[in-house]
Design an enzyme around this catalytic site. Structure first.
Site, PDB file in Angstrom:
ATOM      1  N   HIS A 191       0.803  -1.223   0.000  1.00 17.45           N
ATOM      2  CA  HIS A 191       0.000   0.000   0.000  1.00 17.45           C
ATOM      3  C   HIS A 191       0.831   1.266   0.000  1.00 17.45           C
ATOM      4  O   HIS A 191       0.361   2.316  -0.410  1.00 17.45           O
ATOM      5  CB  HIS A 191      -1.007  -0.039   1.147  1.00 17.45           C
ATOM      6  CG  HIS A 191      -2.116  -0.969   0.809  1.00 17.45           C
ATOM      7  ND1 HIS A 191      -2.137  -2.273   1.244  1.00 17.45           N
ATOM      8  CD2 HIS A 191      -3.182  -0.816  -0.002  1.00 17.45           C
ATOM      9  CE1 HIS A 191      -3.188  -2.860   0.725  1.00 17.45           C
ATOM     10  NE2 HIS A 191      -3.840  -2.011  -0.032  1.00 17.45           N
ATOM     11  N   ARG A 298     -10.906   3.945  -1.106  1.00 11.55           N
ATOM     12  CA  ARG A 298     -10.407   3.083  -0.013  1.00 11.55           C
ATOM     13  C   ARG A 298     -10.643   3.794   1.315  1.00 11.55           C
ATOM     14  O   ARG A 298      -9.826   4.619   1.734  1.00 11.55           O
ATOM     15  CB  ARG A 298      -8.903   2.841  -0.179  1.00 11.55           C
ATOM     16  CG  ARG A 298      -8.507   1.968  -1.354  1.00 11.55           C
ATOM     17  CD  ARG A 298      -6.994   1.765  -1.330  1.00 11.55           C
ATOM     18  NE  ARG A 298      -6.552   0.700  -2.200  1.00 11.55           N
ATOM     19  CZ  ARG A 298      -6.087   0.895  -3.433  1.00 11.55           C
ATOM     20  NH1 ARG A 298      -5.999   2.098  -3.932  1.00 11.55           N
ATOM     21  NH2 ARG A 298      -5.689  -0.150  -4.157  1.00 11.55           N
ATOM     22  N   ARG A 334     -15.811   1.726  -1.045  1.00 12.02           N
ATOM     23  CA  ARG A 334     -15.518   0.361  -0.592  1.00 12.02           C
ATOM     24  C   ARG A 334     -15.539   0.340   0.932  1.00 12.02           C
ATOM     25  O   ARG A 334     -14.948   1.219   1.569  1.00 12.02           O
ATOM     26  CB  ARG A 334     -14.150  -0.099  -1.099  1.00 12.02           C
ATOM     27  CG  ARG A 334     -13.890  -1.550  -0.709  1.00 12.02           C
ATOM     28  CD  ARG A 334     -12.582  -2.043  -1.255  1.00 12.02           C
ATOM     29  NE  ARG A 334     -11.439  -1.405  -0.600  1.00 12.02           N
ATOM     30  CZ  ARG A 334     -10.183  -1.676  -0.892  1.00 12.02           C
ATOM     31  NH1 ARG A 334      -9.901  -2.559  -1.842  1.00 12.02           N
ATOM     32  NH2 ARG A 334      -9.197  -1.084  -0.276  1.00 12.02           N
ATOM     33  N   GLU A 433     -11.092 -10.501  -5.644  1.00 10.52           N
ATOM     34  CA  GLU A 433      -9.652 -10.431  -5.368  1.00 10.52           C
ATOM     35  C   GLU A 433      -9.135 -11.678  -4.671  1.00 10.52           C
ATOM     36  O   GLU A 433      -7.982 -11.731  -4.262  1.00 10.52           O
ATOM     37  CB  GLU A 433      -9.295  -9.155  -4.595  1.00 10.52           C
ATOM     38  CG  GLU A 433     -10.157  -8.861  -3.397  1.00 10.52           C
ATOM     39  CD  GLU A 433      -9.800  -7.524  -2.741  1.00 10.52           C
ATOM     40  OE1 GLU A 433      -8.765  -6.926  -3.059  1.00 10.52           O
ATOM     41  OE2 GLU A 433     -10.578  -7.091  -1.872  1.00 10.52           O
ATOM     42  N   ASN A 456      -4.341  -6.563  -7.172  1.00 12.71           N
ATOM     43  CA  ASN A 456      -3.218  -6.516  -6.221  1.00 12.71           C
ATOM     44  C   ASN A 456      -3.269  -7.731  -5.308  1.00 12.71           C
ATOM     45  O   ASN A 456      -2.259  -8.377  -5.039  1.00 12.71           O
ATOM     46  CB  ASN A 456      -3.284  -5.247  -5.371  1.00 12.71           C
ATOM     47  CG  ASN A 456      -3.270  -3.996  -6.209  1.00 12.71           C
ATOM     48  OD1 ASN A 456      -2.824  -4.030  -7.342  1.00 12.71           O
ATOM     49  ND2 ASN A 456      -3.783  -2.913  -5.673  1.00 12.71           N
ATOM     50  N   ARG A 467       2.493  -9.575  -1.567  1.00  7.30           N
ATOM     51  CA  ARG A 467       2.549  -8.401  -2.449  1.00  7.30           C
ATOM     52  C   ARG A 467       3.528  -7.335  -1.965  1.00  7.30           C
ATOM     53  O   ARG A 467       3.927  -6.459  -2.737  1.00  7.30           O
ATOM     54  CB  ARG A 467       1.149  -7.799  -2.620  1.00  7.30           C
ATOM     55  CG  ARG A 467       0.517  -7.349  -1.326  1.00  7.30           C
ATOM     56  CD  ARG A 467      -0.969  -7.061  -1.488  1.00  7.30           C
ATOM     57  NE  ARG A 467      -1.244  -5.687  -1.839  1.00  7.30           N
ATOM     58  CZ  ARG A 467      -2.468  -5.151  -1.889  1.00  7.30           C
ATOM     59  NH1 ARG A 467      -3.530  -5.908  -1.651  1.00  7.30           N
ATOM     60  NH2 ARG A 467      -2.653  -3.900  -2.201  1.00  7.30           N
ATOM     61  N   CYS A 504      -9.698  -2.550 -10.613  1.00  7.27           N
ATOM     62  CA  CYS A 504      -9.176  -1.419  -9.838  1.00  7.27           C
ATOM     63  C   CYS A 504      -7.814  -1.721  -9.195  1.00  7.27           C
ATOM     64  O   CYS A 504      -7.302  -0.905  -8.441  1.00  7.27           O
ATOM     65  CB  CYS A 504     -10.182  -0.981  -8.781  1.00  7.27           C
ATOM     66  SG  CYS A 504     -10.546  -2.256  -7.569  1.00  7.27           S
TER      67      CYS A 504
HETATM   68  C1  PEP Z   1      -6.602  -4.924  -4.916  1.00  7.14           C
HETATM   69  O1  PEP Z   1      -6.356  -5.806  -4.107  1.00  7.14           O
HETATM   70  O2  PEP Z   1      -6.317  -4.980  -6.125  1.00  7.14           O
HETATM   71  C2  PEP Z   1      -7.262  -3.686  -4.471  1.00  7.14           C
HETATM   72  C3  PEP Z   1      -7.622  -2.760  -5.315  1.00  7.14           C
HETATM   73  O3  PEP Z   1      -7.407  -3.524  -3.123  1.00  7.14           O
HETATM   74  P1  PEP Z   1      -6.220  -3.054  -2.146  1.00  7.14           P
HETATM   75  O4  PEP Z   1      -5.042  -2.726  -2.999  1.00  7.14           O
HETATM   76  O5  PEP Z   1      -6.736  -1.885  -1.408  1.00  7.14           O
HETATM   77  O6  PEP Z   1      -6.016  -4.257  -1.303  1.00  7.14           O
HETATM   78 MG    MG Z   2      -7.292  -5.749  -2.160  1.00 12.22          MG
END
Ligand code: PEP
Ligand code: MG
Length: 585
Positions: A191, A298, A334, A433, A456, A467, A504
């Site tokens: 993030h 977010r 979200r 996801e 992501n 990640r 997204c």
């Molecule tokens: C994702 O996981 O692709 C997403 C958009 O959510 P975040 O990055 O906030 O986990």
């Molecule tokens: Mg996510």
């Protein structure tokens, strides 16, 4: 000059003076001193020795009283090491002969000892390296001062070099003062990377240990396109990067011209380009970049830096600001995705041992219903102010989705009973996801009005790669055929069911994937606001047949390297450096 490679997470070139922050949050000063400063530096070292010795003696005495002498022995050993004349002489020699600052001399000496301990095969002896690091940390704390560097309160431009920056710390950076940043740890999907991109600060993460090679005030280049950090560049390199920086800025200006032009392919297909935001004020930036709406808000960043949890009113005010800024454009709010590498309401002593697989996101919301309800009420109240939609994160089972919708309905009934207006037809969506949701998408789709692919997380859960971990960054690839197959299927199933599907995750902000995703049938992208012009430019340069060919070609490939190389070559053919002459308004 020294060149370091890391992971490019936010594009752009930054050139400036380094501000170096170590893993304790301490500012590391310059490494070299003037000849006339040597005596002062030796004195500072002696003072630090005395103050650390005092601290250790105190700890030793209180441990000895409470637990007995045998437990205090470890501190006696620390003290002995600290008082070792050889160690002291070595630090002083570095200061006197090499004109090292006291901090740097301490680090060089103690790290040398720590490495020597680590080499022992005997586990007891090699473990002693931790004691040496502990001593180093104490001495540095004493030398640098106990104040943590407040990066949020910087007031002159710097390039920030740090061991790590949490997403919340990154969110407090002011782009006018932080020209760019580089961190030793961090991965492409973390993030921190997402927030950097949102703030449009050039950034490179996952560089590995390098902070002891750089002094505060050194000149540094951050190349957020190539994932490169250059310490103390020579003149030709500096000139080259100044030109690149200029070219980067010109491209931004050129692309600004696209703001009011539609994202329409050459054969007339409209692509909806929405923005991902973390903070209400970004809604305005999104409009400036040409966003048709907010595809992902977010909301967990509302909890950032708050000493008390936000109230329903705090939530409502934030949503109202975004909805007002977006006018009648859609805003997908979200629900809380707390936990894992984002903020967590869990006290540290209850920290999840495996947070990405633990109580995060919708699981955490369903386990904390008062917290969840409070947010749902605020979203429902904001739903009458504009074109609001709600989306649940990390749905893995149908039960979770049904339960979340149930709680939403209860909150709606509650508000209606209270006479508070809310939209009874609020559109409900889910993030796709988790591989479970992607594989079972045909079942989930009956329960929602829209979906959004969160690549992501989908990449990390499909490929079993963290990640945020640079050590496995090579494996963290959205172009892995396993991931692509899931995405393709989800988009196809949604298309057939007539349910809008968006993407997204960071993948949609990356120009490399635009043609492929269009070829899969995707017509909605939600991207970092700064990426909208670039993605729009690609949409305007391509036609559907070309994109479908790209998709067919890619889905016939098995190796990630081949897929990446092919996608890059197709992108290069679009000549994006040239002005936009496409039709479409
Ligand atoms: C994702 O996981 O692709 C997403 C958009 O959510 P975040 O990055 O906030 O986990
Ligand atoms: Mg996510």
């Amino acid at each position: 000059m020294q060149q370091l490679d890391g992971i490019a997470v936010s594009p752009g070139v930054a050139i400036g003076e380094a501000l170096v922050i170590d893993n304790e949050g301490f500012r590391i000063p310059r490494h070299y001193i003037l000849r006339e400063e040597i005596d002062g530096e030796l004195q500072r070292f002696q003072q630090a020795l005395q103050s650390v010795a005092g601290e250790i003696q105190q700890t030793r005495d209180s441990v000895s009283t409470q637990l007995g002498d045998q437990y205090a022995a470890i501190f006696a050993a620390h003290l002995q090491m600290l008082e070792d004349p050889r160690l002291q002489a070595e630090v002083e020699r570095w200061i006197r002969d090499q004109q090292y600052s006291a901090e740097y001399a301490v680090s060089v000496t103690l790290r040398g000892y720590a490495r020597a301990f680590q080499k022992f095969e005997n586990a007891y002896l090699s473990e002693r390296s931790h004691d040496v690091y502990d001593l180093e940390r104490r001495l540095l704390q004493s030398l640098v001062g106990h104040e943590r560097q407040q990066i949020a309160s910087l007031d002159s431009p710097v390039v920030l070099l740090a061991h790590n920056l949490s997403p919340s710390e990154t969110a407090t950076l002011k782009p006018e003062f932080v020209l760019g940043f580089g961190t030793e740890v961090g991965g492409a999907g973390g993030h921190t990377a997402i927030v950097a991109k949102g703030l449009e600060i050039p950034a490179v993460v996952g560089i590995g240990h390098f902070l002891f090679d750089v002094s505060g005030g050194d000149q540094v280049i951050i190349d957020g396109h190539e994932g490169r950090v250059i310490l103390r560049p020579d003149d030709p390199t500096l000139q080259r990067y100044r030109k690149r920086q200029q070219a980067s800025r010109s491209a931004v200006v050129r692309l600004k011209g696209l703001r009011d032009k539609p994202a329409v392919t050459r054969d007339g297909i409209h692509v909806q380009l929405m923005a991902n935001i973390e903070f209400p004020h970004e809604a305005q930036v999104s409009i400036e970049r040409g966003a048709e709406g907010i595809g992902l808000y977010r909301t967990e960043f509302l909890y950032l830096g708050a000493s008390v949890a936000p109230t329903e009113e705090d939530h409502y005010q934030a949503y109202a600001e975004v909805v007002a800024a977006m006018d009648s454009r859609p805003v997908v709010i979200r629900t809380l995705d707390l936990g894992a590498d984002k903020l967590s309401p869990t006290p540290p002593e209850l920290a999840d041992p495996n947070p990405f697989l633990g109580l995060r996101s919708i699981r955490l919301a369903l386990a904390n219903l008062p917290l969840f309800r409070l947010q749902l009420r605020a979203i429902l109240r904001a739903s009458v102010l504009g074109n609001v939609r709600i989306m649940f994160p990390l749905i893995t089972t149908l039960d979770e989705l049904v339960r979340a919708k149930q709680v939403l309905n209860e909150a709606r009934d509650e508000l209606i009973n209270e006479g508070v207006p809310c939209n009874r037809e609020l559109l409900v969506g889910m993030m796709v996801e988790s591989p479970a949701a992607a594989l079972l998408i045909d079942r989930f789709i009956d329960e929602v009005d829209f979906i959004s692919l969160g690549t992501n997380d989908l990449v990390q859960y499909t490929l079993a790669v963290d990640r945020g971990n640079p050590a496995v960054n090579d494996l963290y690839q959205a172009s892995n055929p396993a991931v692509l197959r899931l995405i393709q299927r989800v988009v196809q199933v949604a298309l057939e069911a007539g349910i809008p599907a968006s993407l997204c995750g960071q993948m949609s902000s990356s120009p490399q994937y635009t043609m492929l995703l269009l070829g899969f049938g995707l017509r909605q992208f939600s991207v970092a606001p700064g990426s909208i012009p670039e993605i729009k430019q690609i949409c305007r340069r391509v036609d559907l047949e070309q994109c479908q060919q790209v998709a067919t070609e890619v889905m016939g490939m098995t190796r990630v390297q081949d897929i990446n190389a092919y996608l890059m070559s197709e992108l290069t053919k679009l000549n994006l450096g040239e002005n936009d002459h496409s039709g479409g308004g």
